[in-house]
Design an enzyme around this catalytic site. Structure first.
Site, PDB file in Angstrom:
ATOM      1  N   ASP A   1      -6.142   1.983  -3.426  1.00 31.48           N
ATOM      2  CA  ASP A   1      -7.140   1.587  -2.996  1.00 31.48           C
ATOM      3  C   ASP A   1      -7.473   2.809  -2.322  1.00 31.48           C
ATOM      4  O   ASP A   1      -8.664   3.035  -1.573  1.00 31.48           O
ATOM      5  CB  ASP A   1      -7.422   0.442  -2.272  1.00 31.48           C
ATOM      6  CG  ASP A   1      -6.193   0.541  -1.169  1.00 31.48           C
ATOM      7  OD1 ASP A   1      -5.507   1.418  -0.924  1.00 31.48           O
ATOM      8  OD2 ASP A   1      -6.107  -0.517  -0.118  1.00 31.48           O
TER       9      ASP A   1
ATOM     10  N   ASP B   1      -0.965   1.376  -3.901  1.00 26.21           N
ATOM     11  CA  ASP B   1      -1.614   0.171  -4.545  1.00 26.21           C
ATOM     12  C   ASP B   1      -3.112   0.578  -5.243  1.00 26.21           C
ATOM     13  O   ASP B   1      -3.733  -0.189  -5.652  1.00 26.21           O
ATOM     14  CB  ASP B   1      -1.844  -0.870  -3.668  1.00 26.21           C
ATOM     15  CG  ASP B   1      -2.857  -0.735  -2.445  1.00 26.21           C
ATOM     16  OD1 ASP B   1      -3.106   0.494  -2.110  1.00 26.21           O
ATOM     17  OD2 ASP B   1      -3.451  -1.543  -2.012  1.00 26.21           O
TER      18      ASP B   1
ATOM     19  N   SER C   1       0.626  -1.409  -0.031  1.00 24.71           N
ATOM     20  CA  SER C   1       0.045  -0.078   0.070  1.00 24.71           C
ATOM     21  C   SER C   1       0.795   1.430   0.084  1.00 24.71           C
ATOM     22  O   SER C   1       1.287   1.597  -0.878  1.00 24.71           O
ATOM     23  CB  SER C   1      -1.081   0.166   1.178  1.00 24.71           C
ATOM     24  OG  SER C   1      -1.967   0.758   1.233  1.00 24.71           O
TER      25      SER C   1
ATOM     26  N   ASP D   1      -2.803   6.312  -3.728  1.00 21.49           N
ATOM     27  CA  ASP D   1      -1.602   5.608  -2.984  1.00 21.49           C
ATOM     28  C   ASP D   1      -1.159   4.476  -4.009  1.00 21.49           C
ATOM     29  O   ASP D   1      -1.365   4.254  -4.748  1.00 21.49           O
ATOM     30  CB  ASP D   1      -2.103   5.076  -1.679  1.00 21.49           C
ATOM     31  CG  ASP D   1      -3.096   4.044  -1.635  1.00 21.49           C
ATOM     32  OD1 ASP D   1      -3.584   3.702  -2.756  1.00 21.49           O
ATOM     33  OD2 ASP D   1      -3.088   3.141  -0.859  1.00 21.49           O
TER      34      ASP D   1
END
Length: 449
Positions: free
Chosen positions: A247, A245, A105, A243
């Site tokens: 999400d 990743d 993340s 961010d």
């Protein structure tokens, strides 16, 4: 007892170091298959989908996972570099038994992680995680084969773009629109630039040149100052920072002011309600969301359901109550009609849809959230005693609760990782709540410090 590998967001750590060393990653792949054969029966081969962000360790982790999955008799297909929510979506849409995401993340590039989505596109249940951990630690089986074997590829980016676009059905209503996006040198670089250009935005791209080591580096949703500067200097109507990743998303308005997840929850909830789309007339947020959100929703007769910090808990609460919107202050927003996990791109398109249908600019919509002052005091403790069992602390807390009387909020909880008690107060007057927080902190120091 088997050692816990799964935290609130899957398995996390430094790449190459236990539990993300080569052997444990391969065993995790094998153990997942073994745990899941119990749920589907052996009559067919399990199929897994895997995707990753741009970290340099992602490729070898993917090969080791595949080695483990293959050696336990299942199939695995990679979608390559792609946002986390795309894996959650395609796991369900394409009938895979589970989806695996290799990402840490918003953490720096040295870290990585593995999270698992069920065939329904939801995060894995804790009971299945415990079972996988027990199988990993069982010495009676081993992983065979080589990690050099290539993993089958599938290209789902076109299909993901087509799915995400449904969140903004009528982009023309926005008129000419200069938009800045920061893709954090991460997973959204493969999707976001193309998607926003196809929708007709005049696009300024930041941090869209991943090199395996620059993911989240002074960019993305955890460093909104970069996108804020760009929006001001380029004269954009809005900026969005994703961010690593993909999400979550954080916004900046035309003046370069940051608009967080609380403001997004409020504008979307009010707009959804006005259009008759808000299921259950309630929104889920975590204990970190500002009381200002709660009070503003109350004005619109919308309930706020609070849960523990972590998008997994937001999702569980939304499923349990059948609600359409939930999320976190950090920009992790879940729209259940779309997917039961946060999706930064869909969050951005949903905010643009509110702007398109209301004819209002982001600054105007965000101004409806009046954020209350907040103080947070961390107190070192010797022991983590039940506070209700320590009368002087319980009394200090009760007094503060009484003074706040629905016009503020007190949250006192122990840190999960350190010997700390966190005292958080929100209220109308900064001086006043600082004094009250100090009263509680002093009582804690005296009796538990």
């Amino acid at each position: 007892m088997a050692h816990r590998l799964f935290g609130t967001d899957g398995v996390r750590g430094k790449a190459g170091v236990y539990p993300l060393d080569h052997e444990t990653v391969a065993r995790l792949g094998g153990a997942l298959v073994r745990a899941m054969i119990g749920t589907t029966g052996p009559e067919r081969r399990l199929r897994f989908l895997v995707g990753r962000d741009t970290r340099e360790s992602g490729e070898w982790i993917e090969r080791e996972l595949a080695r483990g999955v293959h050696s336990s008799g299942a199939e695995i297909t990679t979608a390559g570099v792609i946002p986390t929510p795309a894996i959650a979506y395609f796991t369900r849409a394409m009938g895979f038994d589970a989806g695996l995401v290799i990402s840490a993340s918003h953490n720096p590039f040295e870290d990585n992680g593995i999270k698992v989505f069920s065939g329904k596109g939801e995060k894995f249940t804790e009971s299945l995680e415990r079972e996988v951990e027990a199988i990993i630690h069982d010495p009676t089986w081993s992983v065979t084969g080589s990690a050099d074997a290539p993993v089958d590829r599938t290209d789902v980016i076109d299909a993901y773009i087509a799915h995400a676009r449904l969140a903004l059905p009528d982009p023309q209503r926005l008129g000419a629109f200069t938009l800045a996006i920061d893709t954090a040198n991460g997973a959204t670089t493969t999707v976001a630039p193309r998607l926003f250009r196809e929708l007709g935005f005049d696009l300024h791209l930041l941090s869209a040149a991943p090199d395996g080591r620059n993911i989240n580096l002074d960019c993305g949703s955890t460093h909104p100052e970069q996108i804020a500067r760009a929006v001001r200097s380029l004269g954009c109507r809005m900026g969005v920072a994703f961010d690593g990743d993909g999400d979550r998303a954080i916004f900046v308005d035309a003046q370069g002011r940051v608009v967080d997840g609380d403001a997004v929850l409020l504008m979307c909830a009010r707009h959804w309600k006005a259009g008759g789309r808000l299921k259950g007339n309630a929104v889920v947020a975590t204990v970190m969301s500002n009381i200002g959100l709660e009070l503003a929703l109350r004005e619109s007769q919308i309930d706020l359901v609070r849960c523990a910090v972590g998008d997994k808990y937001v999702m569980e609460e939304m499923i349990k109550r059948d609600l359409s919107i939930g999320g976190e202050q950090s920009g992790h927003i879940i729209f259940s009609e779309h997917l039961f996990t946060g999706d930064g791109i869909v969050t951005a398109l949903s905010v643009l849809r509110v702007m398109a249908e209301s004819g209002r600019e982001l600054a105007d919509l965000a101004s409806e959230l009046v954020t209350y002052p907040q103080v947070l005091v961390n107190v070192r403790v010797r022991t983590k005693q039940d506070l209700a069992a320590v009368p002087p602390i319980a009394k200090a807390m009760a007094q503060v609760e009484q003074r706040l009387a629905g016009e503020g909020r007190l949250l006192v909880r122990y840190s999960g990782t350190e010997p700390l008690l966190r005292v958080m107060i929100e209220g109308k007057d900064q001086q006043q709540i600082q004094t009250w927080a100090a009263e509680i902190a002093n009582a804690v120091r005296e009796h538990l410090g």
